[in-house]
Design an enzyme around this catalytic site. Structure first.
Site, PDB file in Angstrom:
ATOM      1  CB  SER A   1      -0.497   0.268   1.526  1.00 10.63           C
ATOM      2  OG  SER A   1      -1.477   0.871   1.295  1.00 10.63           O
TER       3      SER A   1
ATOM      4  CE  LYS B   1      -4.592  -0.249   0.616  1.00 10.38           C
ATOM      5  NZ  LYS B   1      -5.088  -1.308   1.697  1.00 10.38           N
TER       6      LYS B   1
ATOM      7  CE  LYS C   1      -3.948   3.730   2.105  1.00 14.05           C
ATOM      8  NZ  LYS C   1      -5.372   3.414   2.471  1.00 14.05           N
TER       9      LYS C   1
ATOM     10  CG  ASP D   1      -7.988   1.795   0.417  1.00 18.84           C
ATOM     11  OD1 ASP D   1      -9.032   2.513   0.224  1.00 18.84           O
ATOM     12  OD2 ASP D   1      -7.224   1.476   1.515  1.00 18.84           O
TER      13      ASP D   1
ATOM     14  CD  GLU E   1      -8.778  -1.485   0.410  1.00 21.71           C
ATOM     15  OE1 GLU E   1      -8.446  -1.535  -0.122  1.00 21.71           O
ATOM     16  OE2 GLU E   1      -8.682  -1.084   1.819  1.00 21.71           O
TER      17      GLU E   1
ATOM     18  CG  ASP F   1     -10.544  -1.061   5.227  1.00 23.03           C
ATOM     19  OD1 ASP F   1     -10.725  -1.270   6.117  1.00 23.03           O
ATOM     20  OD2 ASP F   1      -9.319  -0.986   4.292  1.00 23.03           O
TER      21      ASP F   1
ATOM     22  CE  LYS G   1      -7.003  -2.612   6.653  1.00 21.00           C
ATOM     23  NZ  LYS G   1      -7.673  -0.686   6.222  1.00 21.00           N
TER      24      LYS G   1
ATOM     25  N   GLY H   1      -4.142  -4.129   5.901  1.00 22.74           N
ATOM     26  CA  GLY H   1      -3.256  -3.639   7.556  1.00 22.74           C
ATOM     27  C   GLY H   1      -3.325  -2.227   8.208  1.00 22.74           C
TER      28      GLY H   1
HETATM   29  O1  OSB Z   1      -7.057   1.839   4.143  1.00 17.26           O
HETATM   30  O2  OSB Z   1      -6.174   0.297   4.149  1.00 17.26           O
HETATM   31  C1  OSB Z   1      -5.882   1.037   4.355  1.00 17.26           C
HETATM   32  C2  OSB Z   1      -3.186   1.908   6.462  1.00 17.26           C
HETATM   33  C3  OSB Z   1      -3.953   3.217   7.772  1.00 17.26           C
HETATM   34  C4  OSB Z   1      -5.406   3.007   7.450  1.00 17.26           C
HETATM   35  C5  OSB Z   1      -6.424   2.669   6.865  1.00 17.26           C
HETATM   36  C6  OSB Z   1      -5.802   1.767   6.186  1.00 17.26           C
HETATM   37  C7  OSB Z   1      -3.988   1.551   5.693  1.00 17.26           C
HETATM   38  C8  OSB Z   1      -3.101   1.152   4.386  1.00 17.26           C
HETATM   39  C9  OSB Z   1      -1.682   0.689   4.999  1.00 17.26           C
HETATM   40  O3  OSB Z   1      -3.611   1.076   3.518  1.00 17.26           O
HETATM   41  C10 OSB Z   1      -1.091  -1.102   4.436  1.00 17.26           C
HETATM   42  C11 OSB Z   1      -0.309  -1.938   5.314  1.00 17.26           C
HETATM   43  O4  OSB Z   1      -0.438  -2.274   6.654  1.00 17.26           O
HETATM   44  O5  OSB Z   1       0.746  -2.621   5.071  1.00 17.26           O
HETATM   45 MG    MG Z   2      -8.615   0.300   2.925  1.00 14.12          MG
END
Ligand code: OSB
Ligand code: MG
Length: 362
Positions: free
Chosen positions: A129, A155, A157, A182, A207, A232, A256, A284
């Site tokens: 991510s 992925k 953001k 995401d 996402e 999510d 998660k 994560g």
């Molecule tokens: O939406 O998946 C998410 C990290 C913090 C809060 C929300 C998200 C995330 C990530 C990080 O996408 C994923 C990781 O821990 O590598």
């Molecule tokens: Mg997410």
């Protein structure tokens, strides 16, 4: 197995990230993580609370989780009661405790945690991510670095102002990679036309584009998109998963451990999705090695057929609290440990050095 817990220790640790992580809801520079240690017969099981430092991803944060564990969940367990059955919400606080029990139980049985929860895989597929970057060239450079490490899917953001044009540029530079986005709830259904532009870029999924607690609008959006919608934030229980699947709000679910309150909730959602032919993957929350190891165990369940956001310790930490740190193979996988419990040792000296608050409940 009926566990009699002698003690619960809460450890809050401060861990600076090797680089800031930015999402549509904010930027994280340092994590404040609660590790839960459950002790029975001199053996410790460990869990991690995955709440953020602020109530921005969901309503929980480090401080709320500390209070829930100290005043409600911890005392309930020590009184021999179910820790969280009377608590509404606060799944991440409860999930950290629940995961510690599973780890403890597995250690007492001398079994790997992944086998104890019913997992079957011995090698899991990994993606990364990537947070919002300062420029598109910087993003592309970051993606190329991760691909060179072997990661199987990328992925990125997105948020309004960092979305269509960014994805177009990434696709132009890297036409063949497995790519997804995401949004962490940054859009509304009024943005449907804008989001439809993403259909041109053959993304694996988008996402959580809409509100953190929405299912119905996601179904309406999915009807307008060819890109699969993955939920999510909106999926906290197996009931939510059933509703989302029935309404066509999600073609894929990110599970998660913390968000769903632990392994029992995660397995229930996994089972609902599997019965409906919906693929799941493990998300994560910038976990320390403890939460990372639990995510690896969860990813060994048969329905986790897509690469997750479970990556190497070094992507986030200069030094992790577990030894050895989580490593990723050149083919973008993690080999699952055969050791009892979550499969890694705690680095207790380092844990002590980064502890900012500690409490023993007995
Ligand atoms: O939406 O998946 C998410 C990290 C913090 C809060 C929300 C998200 C995330 C990530 C990080 O996408 C994923 C990781 O821990 O590598
Ligand atoms: Mg997410």
């Amino acid at each position: 197995m009926a566990l009699r817990i002698d003690q619960i220790r809460l450890h809050q640790i401060a861990m600076p990230l090797v680089r800031p992580f930015e999402t549509s809801f904010g930027r994280t520079v340092e994590r404040q993580i609660i590790l839960v240690e459950a002790v029975a017969g001199g053996v410790s099981g460990w869990g991690e609370v995955t709440a953020g430092e602020h109530p921005f991803y969901n309503e929980e944060w480090t401080e709320s989780a500390w209070l829930i564990l100290k005043h409600y969940a911890g005392p309930a367990v020590l009184a021999g009661a179910a820790p969280c059955s009377h608590i509404r919400g606060h799944q991440m606080a409860c999930g950290g405790l629940e995961a510690a029990f599973w780890d403890l139980e597995a250690r007492l049985l001398g079994r790997p945690l992944w086998q104890h929860i019913g997992g079957t895989r011995t090698e899991i597929s990994c993606g990364v991510s990537i947070g919002i970057q300062e420029s598109v060239p910087a993003l592309i450079e970051t993606i190329e670095r991760e691909l060179a490490c072997g990661y199987q899917r990328i992925k990125i953001k997105i948020k309004p102002g960092w979305d269509i044009d960014v994805v177009r540029e990434v696709r132009r530079a890297l036409p063949n990679i497995r790519l997804m986005v995401d949004a962490n709830s940054a859009y509304t259904l009024a943005d449907a036309e804008r989001l439809r532009a993403l259909d041109d870029f053959y993304l694996m999924m988008i996402e959580q584009p809409l509100a953190h607690d929405d299912i119905v609008d996601h179904a309406a959006l999915q009807a307008k998109l060819s890109t699969p919608v993955c939920l999510d934030e909106s999926i906290r229980t197996a009931h939510h998963a059933e509703q989302a699947i029935r309404l066509g709000a999600a073609q894929i679910i990110n599970i998660k451990l913390g968000r769903v309150g632990g392994f029992a909730g995660a397995r229930a959602i996994h089972d609902v999705a599997q019965a409906a032919g919906i693929p799941v993957w493990c998300g994560g929350m910038l976990e320390s090695g403890v939460g990372r190891a639990h995510n690896i165990a969860l990813s060994t369940l048969a329905g986790f057929v897509l690469p997750g956001d479970v990556s190497a310790s070094r992507r986030y930490w200069a030094r992790d609290v577990i030894a050895p740190p989580v490593e990723v193979t050149p083919r973008g996988t993690i080999m699952v440990s055969g050791e009892p419990g979550f499969g890694y040792a705690l680095d207790l000296d380092f844990l002590r050095a980064i502890t900012v608050r500690e409490e023993t409940l007995r």
